[in-house]
Design a protein around this motif. Structure first.
Motif, mmCIF file in Angstrom:
data_model
loop_
_atom_site.group_PDB
_atom_site.id
_atom_site.type_symbol
_atom_site.label_atom_id
_atom_site.label_comp_id
_atom_site.label_asym_id
_atom_site.label_seq_id
_atom_site.Cartn_x
_atom_site.Cartn_y
_atom_site.Cartn_z
ATOM 1 N N ASN A 202 60.876 30.388 36.357
ATOM 2 C CA ASN A 202 61.796 29.260 36.419
ATOM 3 C C ASN A 202 63.020 29.615 37.260
ATOM 4 O O ASN A 202 63.465 28.830 38.102
ATOM 5 C CB ASN A 202 62.212 28.853 35.001
ATOM 6 N N LEU A 203 63.563 30.806 37.050
ATOM 7 C CA LEU A 203 64.734 31.240 37.813
ATOM 8 C C LEU A 203 64.393 31.456 39.285
ATOM 9 O O LEU A 203 65.194 31.125 40.168
ATOM 10 C CB LEU A 203 65.291 32.532 37.205
ATOM 11 N N VAL A 204 63.215 31.993 39.553
ATOM 12 C CA VAL A 204 62.796 32.199 40.942
ATOM 13 C C VAL A 204 62.681 30.862 41.661
ATOM 14 O O VAL A 204 63.111 30.716 42.813
ATOM 15 C CB VAL A 204 61.460 32.968 41.002
ATOM 16 N N GLN A 205 62.113 29.880 40.992
ATOM 17 C CA GLN A 205 62.003 28.553 41.601
ATOM 18 C C GLN A 205 63.391 27.989 41.909
ATOM 19 O O GLN A 205 63.603 27.356 42.937
ATOM 20 C CB GLN A 205 61.253 27.612 40.656
ATOM 21 N N VAL A 214 65.821 41.733 42.797
ATOM 22 C CA VAL A 214 65.343 41.703 41.410
ATOM 23 C C VAL A 214 66.520 41.798 40.435
ATOM 24 O O VAL A 214 66.501 41.176 39.366
ATOM 25 C CB VAL A 214 64.342 42.856 41.154
ATOM 26 N N ARG A 215 67.551 42.537 40.806
ATOM 27 C CA ARG A 215 68.676 42.739 39.889
ATOM 28 C C ARG A 215 69.335 41.418 39.496
ATOM 29 O O ARG A 215 69.755 41.235 38.356
ATOM 30 C CB ARG A 215 69.718 43.680 40.497
ATOM 31 N N PHE A 216 69.441 40.483 40.435
ATOM 32 C CA PHE A 216 70.055 39.187 40.125
ATOM 33 C C PHE A 216 69.332 38.523 38.965
ATOM 34 O O PHE A 216 69.968 38.022 38.021
ATOM 35 C CB PHE A 216 70.017 38.283 41.359
ATOM 36 N N TYR A 217 68.001 38.524 38.992
ATOM 37 C CA TYR A 217 67.210 37.854 37.957
ATOM 38 C C TYR A 217 67.253 38.639 36.644
ATOM 39 O O TYR A 217 67.311 38.040 35.565
ATOM 40 C CB TYR A 217 65.770 37.672 38.445
ATOM 41 N N ASP A 219 69.751 40.460 35.621
ATOM 42 C CA ASP A 219 71.069 40.199 35.036
ATOM 43 C C ASP A 219 71.115 38.823 34.387
ATOM 44 O O ASP A 219 71.708 38.647 33.306
ATOM 45 C CB ASP A 219 72.153 40.300 36.108
ATOM 46 N N LYS A 220 70.516 37.836 35.022
ATOM 47 C CA LYS A 220 70.471 36.482 34.463
ATOM 48 C C LYS A 220 69.768 36.467 33.112
ATOM 49 O O LYS A 220 70.106 35.673 32.222
ATOM 50 C CB LYS A 220 69.739 35.539 35.423
ATOM 51 N N MET A 221 68.770 37.345 32.967
ATOM 52 C CA MET A 221 67.955 37.364 31.751
ATOM 53 C C MET A 221 68.405 38.428 30.764
ATOM 54 O O MET A 221 67.764 38.627 29.728
ATOM 55 C CB MET A 221 66.488 37.580 32.137
ATOM 56 N N HIS A 222 69.493 39.141 31.129
ATOM 57 C CA HIS A 222 70.033 40.203 30.271
ATOM 58 C C HIS A 222 68.990 41.281 30.000
ATOM 59 O O HIS A 222 68.829 41.763 28.870
ATOM 60 C CB HIS A 222 70.558 39.612 28.957
ATOM 61 N N LEU A 223 68.278 41.657 31.073
ATOM 62 C CA LEU A 223 67.264 42.708 31.007
ATOM 63 C C LEU A 223 67.566 43.759 32.060
ATOM 64 O O LEU A 223 68.281 43.505 33.032
ATOM 65 C CB LEU A 223 65.867 42.131 31.269
ATOM 66 N N THR A 224 67.007 44.946 31.881
ATOM 67 C CA THR A 224 67.088 45.934 32.946
ATOM 68 C C THR A 224 66.067 45.571 34.018
ATOM 69 O O THR A 224 65.053 44.916 33.744
ATOM 70 C CB THR A 224 66.781 47.349 32.426
ATOM 71 N N THR A 225 66.330 46.000 35.242
ATOM 72 C CA THR A 225 65.375 45.722 36.321
ATOM 73 C C THR A 225 64.025 46.385 36.033
ATOM 74 O O THR A 225 62.971 45.821 36.356
ATOM 75 C CB THR A 225 65.920 46.216 37.673
ATOM 76 N N MET A 238 51.462 41.303 39.811
ATOM 77 C CA MET A 238 52.339 41.407 40.973
ATOM 78 C C MET A 238 53.693 41.927 40.526
ATOM 79 O O MET A 238 54.086 41.732 39.372
ATOM 80 C CB MET A 238 52.515 40.033 41.648
ATOM 81 N N THR A 239 54.400 42.580 41.444
ATOM 82 C CA THR A 239 55.745 43.026 41.107
ATOM 83 C C THR A 239 56.696 41.832 41.168
ATOM 84 O O THR A 239 56.407 40.812 41.808
ATOM 85 C CB THR A 239 56.234 44.107 42.083
ATOM 86 N N ALA A 240 57.839 41.986 40.529
ATOM 87 C CA ALA A 240 58.840 40.921 40.573
ATOM 88 C C ALA A 240 59.280 40.659 42.008
ATOM 89 O O ALA A 240 59.469 39.505 42.411
ATOM 90 C CB ALA A 240 60.037 41.302 39.704
ATOM 91 N N LEU A 241 59.426 41.737 42.800
ATOM 92 C CA LEU A 241 59.858 41.566 44.186
ATOM 93 C C LEU A 241 58.805 40.823 45.008
ATOM 94 O O LEU A 241 59.146 39.989 45.860
ATOM 95 C CB LEU A 241 60.147 42.928 44.819
#
Length: 296
Positions: A202-205, A214-217, A219-225, A238-241
Protein backbone atom coordinates in the motif's frame (compact mmCIF):
# COMPACT_ATOMS: atom_id res chain seq x y z
CA UNK A 1 5.91 17.94 -14.92
CA UNK A 2 3.16 15.71 -16.38
CA UNK A 3 -0.33 17.19 -16.15
CA UNK A 4 -2.29 14.81 -13.90
CA UNK A 5 -5.41 15.47 -11.85
CA UNK A 6 -5.57 14.09 -8.33
CA UNK A 7 -8.92 13.52 -6.64
CA UNK A 8 -8.71 12.97 -2.90
CA UNK A 9 -12.45 13.25 -2.33
CA UNK A 10 -15.16 11.12 -3.98
CA UNK A 11 -17.58 14.02 -4.35
CA UNK A 12 -14.85 16.12 -5.98
CA UNK A 13 -14.34 13.41 -8.60
CA UNK A 14 -18.07 13.06 -9.25
CA UNK A 15 -18.37 16.80 -9.79
CA UNK A 16 -15.42 16.90 -12.18
CA UNK A 17 -16.90 13.94 -14.10
CA UNK A 18 -20.34 15.59 -14.44
CA UNK A 19 -21.89 12.68 -12.55
CA UNK A 20 -24.88 14.26 -10.86
CA UNK A 21 -25.69 12.00 -7.95
CA UNK A 22 -26.55 12.74 -4.34
CA UNK A 23 -24.01 11.10 -2.03
CA UNK A 24 -25.70 9.34 0.85
CA UNK A 25 -22.43 8.45 2.62
CA UNK A 26 -19.27 10.54 2.38
CA UNK A 27 -17.12 7.40 1.96
CA UNK A 28 -19.20 5.31 -0.45
CA UNK A 29 -21.25 5.79 -3.60
CA UNK A 30 -22.72 3.50 -6.23
CA UNK A 31 -24.19 4.62 -9.54
CA UNK A 32 -25.52 2.91 -12.63
CA UNK A 33 -24.05 4.03 -15.94
CA UNK A 34 -27.40 3.54 -17.71
CA UNK A 35 -28.76 6.41 -15.59
CA UNK A 36 -25.98 8.81 -16.55
CA UNK A 37 -26.68 11.01 -19.56
CA UNK A 38 -23.01 12.07 -19.84
CA UNK A 39 -19.84 10.16 -19.08
CA UNK A 40 -17.11 12.77 -18.94
CA UNK A 41 -13.56 11.63 -19.66
CA UNK A 42 -12.13 14.59 -17.76
CA UNK A 43 -10.85 16.38 -20.86
CA UNK A 44 -8.36 13.63 -21.72
CA UNK A 45 -6.22 14.54 -18.69
CA UNK A 46 -4.97 11.46 -16.82
CA UNK A 47 -6.02 11.32 -13.19
CA UNK A 48 -5.48 9.44 -9.95
CA UNK A 49 -8.21 8.76 -7.43
CA UNK A 50 -7.18 8.46 -3.79
CA UNK A 51 -9.93 5.92 -3.13
CA UNK A 52 -11.02 2.49 -4.38
CA UNK A 53 -13.09 1.81 -7.46
CA UNK A 54 -14.99 -1.30 -8.52
CA UNK A 55 -16.60 -1.22 -11.95
CA UNK A 56 -18.93 -3.91 -13.23
CA UNK A 57 -18.97 -3.48 -16.99
CA UNK A 58 -21.49 -5.01 -19.36
CA UNK A 59 -20.67 -2.56 -22.10
CA UNK A 60 -18.13 0.22 -21.70
CA UNK A 61 -15.80 2.63 -23.45
CA UNK A 62 -12.04 2.44 -24.09
CA UNK A 63 -9.96 3.31 -21.05
CA UNK A 64 -6.32 3.25 -19.97
CA UNK A 65 -5.20 2.21 -16.52
CA UNK A 66 -1.47 2.53 -15.86
CA UNK A 67 0.12 0.92 -18.93
CA UNK A 68 -2.88 -1.33 -19.68
CA UNK A 69 -5.41 -0.59 -22.44
CA UNK A 70 -9.00 -1.82 -22.27
CA UNK A 71 -11.36 -1.78 -25.24
CA UNK A 72 -14.60 -1.47 -23.29
CA UNK A 73 -15.97 -4.68 -24.83
CA UNK A 74 -17.34 -7.66 -22.95
CA UNK A 75 -18.59 -8.44 -19.46
CA UNK A 76 -15.88 -7.58 -16.96
CA UNK A 77 -15.16 -6.59 -13.39
CA UNK A 78 -12.43 -4.06 -12.58
CA UNK A 79 -10.83 -3.62 -9.16
CA UNK A 80 -8.85 -0.38 -9.03
CA UNK A 81 -6.68 0.64 -6.09
CA UNK A 82 -6.00 4.25 -5.13
CA UNK A 83 -3.27 6.17 -6.98
CA UNK A 84 -3.43 4.14 -10.23
CA UNK A 85 -3.20 6.35 -13.31
CA UNK A 86 -6.39 6.41 -15.41
CA UNK A 87 -7.55 8.14 -18.58
CA UNK A 88 -10.01 7.73 -21.43
CA UNK A 89 -10.63 9.18 -24.86
CA UNK A 90 -13.28 11.90 -24.76
CA UNK A 91 -13.85 11.59 -28.52
CA UNK A 92 -16.58 9.27 -29.72
CA UNK A 93 -19.90 8.11 -28.36
CA UNK A 94 -20.22 4.79 -26.54
CA UNK A 95 -23.13 2.89 -25.10
CA UNK A 96 -22.13 2.38 -21.48
CA UNK A 97 -23.87 -0.15 -19.25
CA UNK A 98 -23.01 -1.32 -15.77
CA UNK A 99 -22.24 -0.01 -12.29
CA UNK A 100 -19.39 1.78 -10.57
CA UNK A 101 -18.67 1.79 -6.85
CA UNK A 102 -16.32 4.31 -5.25
CA UNK A 103 -15.32 3.99 -1.59
CA UNK A 104 -12.58 4.85 0.87
CA UNK A 105 -10.56 2.36 2.94
CA UNK A 106 -12.51 3.57 5.98
CA UNK A 107 -15.72 2.18 4.53
CA UNK A 108 -14.16 -1.29 4.58
CA UNK A 109 -12.58 -0.87 8.00
CA UNK A 110 -15.95 -0.06 9.55
CA UNK A 111 -17.68 -3.06 8.00
CA UNK A 112 -19.82 -4.86 10.55
CA UNK A 113 -18.95 -8.43 9.56
CA UNK A 114 -15.59 -8.95 11.18
CA UNK A 115 -12.19 -7.36 10.73
CA UNK A 116 -11.27 -6.33 7.20
CA UNK A 117 -8.24 -8.19 5.81
CA UNK A 118 -7.05 -6.67 2.58
CA UNK A 119 -5.32 -9.82 1.33
CA UNK A 120 -8.71 -11.54 1.09
CA UNK A 121 -9.93 -9.31 -1.74
CA UNK A 122 -8.68 -8.60 -5.28
CA UNK A 123 -7.97 -5.01 -4.20
CA UNK A 124 -4.73 -6.23 -2.63
CA UNK A 125 -3.30 -6.50 -6.17
CA UNK A 126 -1.74 -3.06 -6.62
CA UNK A 127 0.12 -3.15 -9.93
CA UNK A 128 -1.28 -6.01 -11.98
CA UNK A 129 -4.07 -6.16 -14.54
CA UNK A 130 -7.25 -5.14 -12.64
CA UNK A 131 -9.60 -6.96 -15.00
CA UNK A 132 -11.66 -10.10 -14.36
CA UNK A 133 -13.43 -11.45 -17.46
CA UNK A 134 -16.87 -12.79 -16.57
CA UNK A 135 -18.87 -15.70 -17.95
CA UNK A 136 -22.55 -15.23 -18.78
CA UNK A 137 -23.50 -16.98 -15.54
CA UNK A 138 -21.17 -14.78 -13.49
CA UNK A 139 -22.48 -11.67 -15.26
CA UNK A 140 -26.06 -12.56 -14.33
CA UNK A 141 -25.06 -13.03 -10.69
CA UNK A 142 -23.19 -9.75 -10.48
CA UNK A 143 -26.01 -7.91 -12.25
CA UNK A 144 -28.44 -9.00 -9.56
CA UNK A 145 -25.98 -8.23 -6.76
CA UNK A 146 -25.14 -4.71 -7.98
CA UNK A 147 -28.84 -3.94 -8.51
CA UNK A 148 -29.59 -4.93 -4.92
CA UNK A 149 -26.73 -2.79 -3.65
CA UNK A 150 -27.90 0.18 -5.71
CA UNK A 151 -31.48 -0.21 -4.51
CA UNK A 152 -30.31 -0.36 -0.89
CA UNK A 153 -28.20 2.76 -1.40
CA UNK A 154 -31.31 4.65 -2.45
CA UNK A 155 -33.27 3.65 0.70
CA UNK A 156 -32.56 6.90 2.51
CA UNK A 157 -34.87 6.19 5.44
CA UNK A 158 -33.26 2.83 6.26
CA UNK A 159 -30.76 3.07 9.12
CA UNK A 160 -29.49 -0.46 8.35
CA UNK A 161 -28.50 0.35 4.75
CA UNK A 162 -24.85 1.06 5.45
CA UNK A 163 -24.30 -2.28 7.13
CA UNK A 164 -26.31 -4.11 4.45
CA UNK A 165 -24.23 -2.49 1.68
CA UNK A 166 -21.02 -3.46 3.47
CA UNK A 167 -22.20 -7.06 3.51
CA UNK A 168 -23.07 -6.89 -0.19
CA UNK A 169 -19.58 -5.54 -0.84
CA UNK A 170 -18.05 -8.50 1.00
CA UNK A 171 -20.07 -10.80 -1.27
CA UNK A 172 -18.69 -8.97 -4.32
CA UNK A 173 -15.18 -9.65 -3.00
CA UNK A 174 -15.89 -13.32 -2.38
CA UNK A 175 -17.46 -13.88 -5.79
CA UNK A 176 -14.65 -11.99 -7.51
CA UNK A 177 -12.10 -14.12 -5.71
CA UNK A 178 -14.01 -17.21 -6.78
CA UNK A 179 -13.83 -16.26 -10.46
CA UNK A 180 -10.29 -14.88 -10.29
CA UNK A 181 -8.92 -17.87 -8.36
CA UNK A 182 -10.77 -21.10 -9.31
CA UNK A 183 -8.62 -23.20 -6.99
CA UNK A 184 -9.42 -22.89 -3.28
CA UNK A 185 -6.82 -21.13 -1.17
CA UNK A 186 -5.76 -23.08 1.92
CA UNK A 187 -3.97 -21.99 5.05
CA UNK A 188 -4.54 -19.09 7.43
CA UNK A 189 -6.19 -16.01 5.96
CA UNK A 190 -4.16 -13.60 8.05
CA UNK A 191 -0.82 -13.50 9.81
CA UNK A 192 1.66 -10.84 10.82
CA UNK A 193 4.08 -11.26 7.86
CA UNK A 194 1.17 -11.02 5.41
CA UNK A 195 -0.11 -7.90 7.14
CA UNK A 196 3.36 -6.34 6.86
CA UNK A 197 3.49 -7.21 3.16
CA UNK A 198 0.03 -5.72 2.52
CA UNK A 199 0.92 -2.52 4.36
CA UNK A 200 4.22 -2.27 2.49
CA UNK A 201 2.52 -2.70 -0.89
CA UNK A 202 0.00 0.00 0.00
CA UNK A 203 2.81 2.41 0.89
CA UNK A 204 4.76 1.54 -2.25
CA UNK A 205 1.72 2.29 -4.39
CA UNK A 206 1.33 5.63 -2.62
CA UNK A 207 4.93 6.83 -2.33
CA UNK A 208 7.16 5.02 -4.86
CA UNK A 209 6.96 7.92 -7.32
CA UNK A 210 8.90 9.99 -4.77
CA UNK A 211 10.66 7.52 -2.46
CA UNK A 212 13.02 4.80 -3.71
CA UNK A 213 14.76 3.70 -0.52
CA UNK A 214 13.74 0.79 1.73
CA UNK A 215 14.47 2.81 4.88
CA UNK A 216 11.65 5.27 4.14
CA UNK A 217 9.08 2.44 4.14
CA UNK A 218 10.61 0.73 7.17
CA UNK A 219 10.42 3.98 9.12
CA UNK A 220 6.80 4.48 8.06
CA UNK A 221 5.99 1.01 9.41
CA UNK A 222 8.15 1.36 12.54
CA UNK A 223 10.27 -1.62 11.49
CA UNK A 224 13.96 -2.14 10.90
CA UNK A 225 15.02 -2.34 7.26
CA UNK A 226 16.34 -5.86 7.92
CA UNK A 227 13.02 -7.08 9.35
CA UNK A 228 11.00 -5.47 6.56
CA UNK A 229 13.26 -6.85 3.82
CA UNK A 230 13.31 -10.40 5.19
CA UNK A 231 9.52 -10.41 5.64
CA UNK A 232 8.88 -9.15 2.10
CA UNK A 233 11.32 -11.74 0.71
CA UNK A 234 9.55 -14.54 2.61
CA UNK A 235 6.08 -13.56 1.39
CA UNK A 236 6.83 -12.55 -2.20
CA UNK A 237 10.14 -14.11 -3.14
CA UNK A 238 11.34 -10.61 -4.06
CA UNK A 239 13.34 -8.13 -2.05
CA UNK A 240 11.70 -4.93 -0.87
CA UNK A 241 14.04 -2.95 -3.14
CA UNK A 242 13.04 -5.05 -6.17
CA UNK A 243 9.39 -4.30 -5.49
CA UNK A 244 10.09 -0.58 -5.16
CA UNK A 245 12.07 -0.60 -8.42
CA UNK A 246 9.30 -2.51 -10.20
CA UNK A 247 6.76 0.02 -8.94
CA UNK A 248 8.83 2.91 -10.26
CA UNK A 249 9.09 1.23 -13.65
CA UNK A 250 5.33 0.67 -13.52
CA UNK A 251 4.71 4.38 -12.90
CA UNK A 252 7.18 5.34 -15.65
CA UNK A 253 5.45 3.07 -18.18
CA UNK A 254 2.09 4.60 -17.23
CA UNK A 255 3.37 8.13 -17.83
CA UNK A 256 4.99 7.13 -21.12
CA UNK A 257 1.75 5.59 -22.35
CA UNK A 258 -0.79 8.09 -21.03
CA UNK A 259 0.97 11.46 -21.25
CA UNK A 260 2.99 13.40 -23.81
CA UNK A 261 5.53 14.45 -21.19
CA UNK A 262 9.17 14.46 -22.21
CA UNK A 263 11.66 11.98 -20.80
CA UNK A 264 13.15 14.81 -18.79
CA UNK A 265 9.75 15.73 -17.30
CA UNK A 266 9.00 12.12 -16.41
CA UNK A 267 12.43 11.69 -14.84
CA UNK A 268 11.82 14.83 -12.78
CA UNK A 269 8.34 13.74 -11.69
CA UNK A 270 9.78 10.42 -10.46
CA UNK A 271 12.59 12.24 -8.63
CA UNK A 272 15.49 10.85 -10.65
CA UNK A 273 18.71 12.88 -10.54
CA UNK A 274 18.73 13.42 -14.30
CA UNK A 275 17.15 12.05 -17.52
CA UNK A 276 20.20 9.93 -18.36
CA UNK A 277 20.01 8.12 -15.01
CA UNK A 278 16.28 7.57 -15.52
CA UNK A 279 16.81 6.17 -19.02
CA UNK A 280 19.54 3.82 -17.80
CA UNK A 281 17.39 2.68 -14.89
CA UNK A 282 14.40 2.09 -17.18
CA UNK A 283 16.42 0.10 -19.72
CA UNK A 284 18.02 -2.02 -17.00
CA UNK A 285 14.68 -3.02 -15.47
CA UNK A 286 12.36 -2.93 -18.50
CA UNK A 287 14.82 -4.21 -21.10
CA UNK A 288 14.08 -1.34 -23.47
CA UNK A 289 14.78 2.38 -23.45
CA UNK A 290 11.92 4.78 -22.61
CA UNK A 291 11.50 6.23 -26.12
CA UNK A 292 11.31 2.82 -27.76
CA UNK A 293 8.82 1.70 -25.10
CA UNK A 294 6.62 4.73 -25.83
CA UNK A 295 6.71 3.95 -29.55
CA UNK A 296 6.04 0.24 -29.14
Amino acid sequence: MPVINNYTDINEFLTASDIDIQMRFRDFVIFQWDDRKIYNCLNDIPYRNHFFEITFQQNGHPVKLDHYNFSGEGNKLFFVNPYRLQSCDADGTYSVNGFTILFTPEFLHTASMGHYKQQEVPLSNYFSNPEIVLTEKATAGFTELFKKMSEEYQQEDNSFSRSIIQHYLQIVFLLAQKYAEPEPVTGPVANRPQEIYNRFMNLVQQYSRQQSGVRFYADKMHLTTKHLSSTIKTISGMTALQIIHNARIHHAKSLLRQTSSTISEIADSLHFENPDYFSAFFKKHAGINPLKYRQS
